[in-house]
Enzyme design. Structure first.
Site, PDB file in Angstrom:
ATOM      1  N   CYS A 123       0.661  -1.272  -0.012  1.00 22.67           N
ATOM      2  CA  CYS A 123      -0.100   0.047   0.059  1.00 22.67           C
ATOM      3  C   CYS A 123       1.026   1.533   0.016  1.00 22.67           C
ATOM      4  CB  CYS A 123      -0.893   0.019   1.109  1.00 22.67           C
ATOM      5  SG  CYS A 123      -1.907   1.363   1.519  1.00 22.67           S
ATOM      6  N   SER A 147       0.540   3.793   1.882  1.00 21.90           N
ATOM      7  CA  SER A 147       1.015   4.056   3.233  1.00 21.90           C
ATOM      8  C   SER A 147       2.222   3.355   3.716  1.00 21.90           C
ATOM      9  CB  SER A 147      -0.418   3.601   4.122  1.00 21.90           C
ATOM     10  OG  SER A 147      -1.279   4.380   3.651  1.00 21.90           O
ATOM     11  N   HIS A 174       4.791   5.581   2.296  1.00 22.43           N
ATOM     12  CA  HIS A 174       4.696   6.567   3.043  1.00 22.43           C
ATOM     13  C   HIS A 174       5.727   6.727   4.232  1.00 22.43           C
ATOM     14  CE1 HIS A 174       1.816   8.389   0.551  1.00 22.43           C
ATOM     15  NE2 HIS A 174       0.665   8.413   1.330  1.00 22.43           N
ATOM     16  N   HIS A 192       0.354  -3.667   6.594  1.00 21.40           N
ATOM     17  CA  HIS A 192      -0.791  -3.511   7.191  1.00 21.40           C
ATOM     18  C   HIS A 192      -2.023  -4.083   6.380  1.00 21.40           C
ATOM     19  CE1 HIS A 192      -0.508   0.401   4.821  1.00 21.40           C
ATOM     20  NE2 HIS A 192      -1.984  -0.138   4.707  1.00 21.40           N
ATOM     21  N   CYS A 221      -7.171  -3.382   3.101  1.00 27.86           N
ATOM     22  CA  CYS A 221      -6.788  -1.783   3.315  1.00 27.86           C
ATOM     23  C   CYS A 221      -7.444  -1.198   1.863  1.00 27.86           C
ATOM     24  CB  CYS A 221      -5.288  -1.736   3.450  1.00 27.86           C
ATOM     25  SG  CYS A 221      -5.096   0.231   3.410  1.00 27.86           S
TER      26      CYS A 221
HETATM   27 ZN   LIG Z   1      -3.196   0.898   3.150  1.00 27.42          ZN
END
Ligand SMILES: [Zn+2]
Ligand SMILES: [Zn+2]
Length: 361
Positions: free
Chosen positions: A38, A40, A43, A60, A163
């Site tokens: 993902c 994120s 990130h 995650h 997610c």
């Molecule tokens: Zn995610």
């Protein structure tokens, strides 16, 4: 056991041999089968958001098979197929009682520990931080983070629900509650944005306008159900949306994570319209909109995790997948062994993938 560990934001992610403690009371050990890369996750590597906990086991979004349960665990047993939820869904706090488990107050994501502070991953006896740690061959999480799922869907693909699908489809159906026939703009068609398009299709939106700078993503958005595609590298998205919608869209979703593109989404909506920020904003980022257009019944809305109620939403999403009404296979544009985690991030940055699924064979 192998895991993708971030020790330093400059050197990036490395695959390391780590140890995992047994699950204790209320905890479950899961063998990972699929894990989605993902934005994120990246990130955290790039510093777009500041979590600051290293060394940290990444990941995650994931799915797997329950291998061991601690005492007191009642909702899953060894052999069950599960998707990991981002939220604790404790079932006891104010927000869980109010039907908003995405805002569960028992929330620990970002703290890098199990509820209570334990860190079950170690390297040479030193504890590592981790939230769900789906980028590891096995992980230990609190029972309430797990959603048991039907066994007849491919588990490796089901991870995307955890997610990307929950966040994108949920933003449309749970949070914004897009009505049939609405016009919807989606700015940013990556792994989550593609699921906002998918959510708009499920909501029976009329015009679904996909905005991106990458042709491959616009083509895919079209195949998912977008009716209009705008290449933001070639034309002004706001001007083009105004032409297509004759004065503005009912909903515009920002799925990148920049204040400028949230503003662009706001500028795309008509009086009475709703601008939804789905992308994760950068640390310290402030979103501003002009007062007079806001005065005309426009709404600016945040959404975390698609207002997800994982134990309710994951099962029906998988039912839709099983009956051909929700796309997962198309979204998993690349499958790689977890050893290729950095190549997957490179692909993400180059815009050549929508979602990479890691396997652990
Ligand atoms: Zn995610
Ligand atoms: Zn709760």
């Amino acid at each position: 056991m192998r895991a993708a560990v971030l020790r330093d934001q400059k050197t990036g992610v490395r695959i390391e041999q780590v140890d995992l403690e047994k699950p204790r009371e209320g905890e479950v050990r899961v063998q990972m089968v699929g894990a989605g890369a993902c934005h994120s996750d990246y990130h955290r590597v790039s510093g777009h958001v500041e979590f600051g906990l290293v060394p940290y086991v990444l990941g995650h979004e994931g799915s797997g098979v329950v291998r061991e349960v601690g005492s007191g665990v009642t909702t899953v047993e060894p052999g069950d197929h599960v998707i990991l939820s981002l939220t604790a869904q404790c079932g006891r706090c104010r927000n869980c009682h109010a039907g908003r488990p995405n805002l569960c107050e028992w929330w620990v994501l970002g703290k890098g520990t199990l509820p209570g502070g334990r860190r079950p991953f170690t390297k040479d006896g030193v504890p590592l931080y981790a939230d769900l740690a789906t980028f590891a061959e096995e992980t230990v999480v609190a029972e309430s983070y797990l959603v048991k799922i039907r066994k007849d869907v491919p588990l490796a693909k089901a991870c995307l629900i955890g997610c990307g699908v929950m966040t994108g489809v949920g933003a449309v159906l749970n949070r914004a509650k897009v009505e049939t026939g609405s016009t919807v703009v989606v700015i940013g068609c990556g792994g989550v944005g593609m699921n906002v398009v998918q959510g708009a299709v499920l909501a029976n939106a009329g015009k679904i306008i996909a905005v991106d700078k990458v042709k491959f993503k616009l083509d895919m958005a079209h195949s998912i159900g977008a009716t209009h595609m705008i290449d933001a590298s070639k034309e002004d998205p706001v001007k083009r949306v105004m032409e297509i919608t004759d004065g503005g869209a009912d909903y515009a979703f920002e799925v990148i994570g920049f204040p400028q593109t949230v503003r662009q989404a706001f500028d795309c909506i008509r009086p009475g319209g709703t601008c939804v920020m789905v992308g994760v904003p950068p640390k310290g980022g402030e979103v501003s909109v002009p007062g007079m257009p806001l005065f005309w019944d426009r709404t600016v809305m945040g959404t975390f995790y698609g207002a997800g109620r994982p134990r309710t939403d994951f099962p029906w999403m998988l039912d839709l997948y099983a009956s051909g009404r929700l796309k997962l296979d198309e979204l998993a544009t690349k499958v790689r062994p977890i050893e290729e985690v950095n190549q997957a991030f490179d692909d993400m940055n180059k815009g050549v993938t929508v979602r990479t699924v890691f396997t652990f064979g």
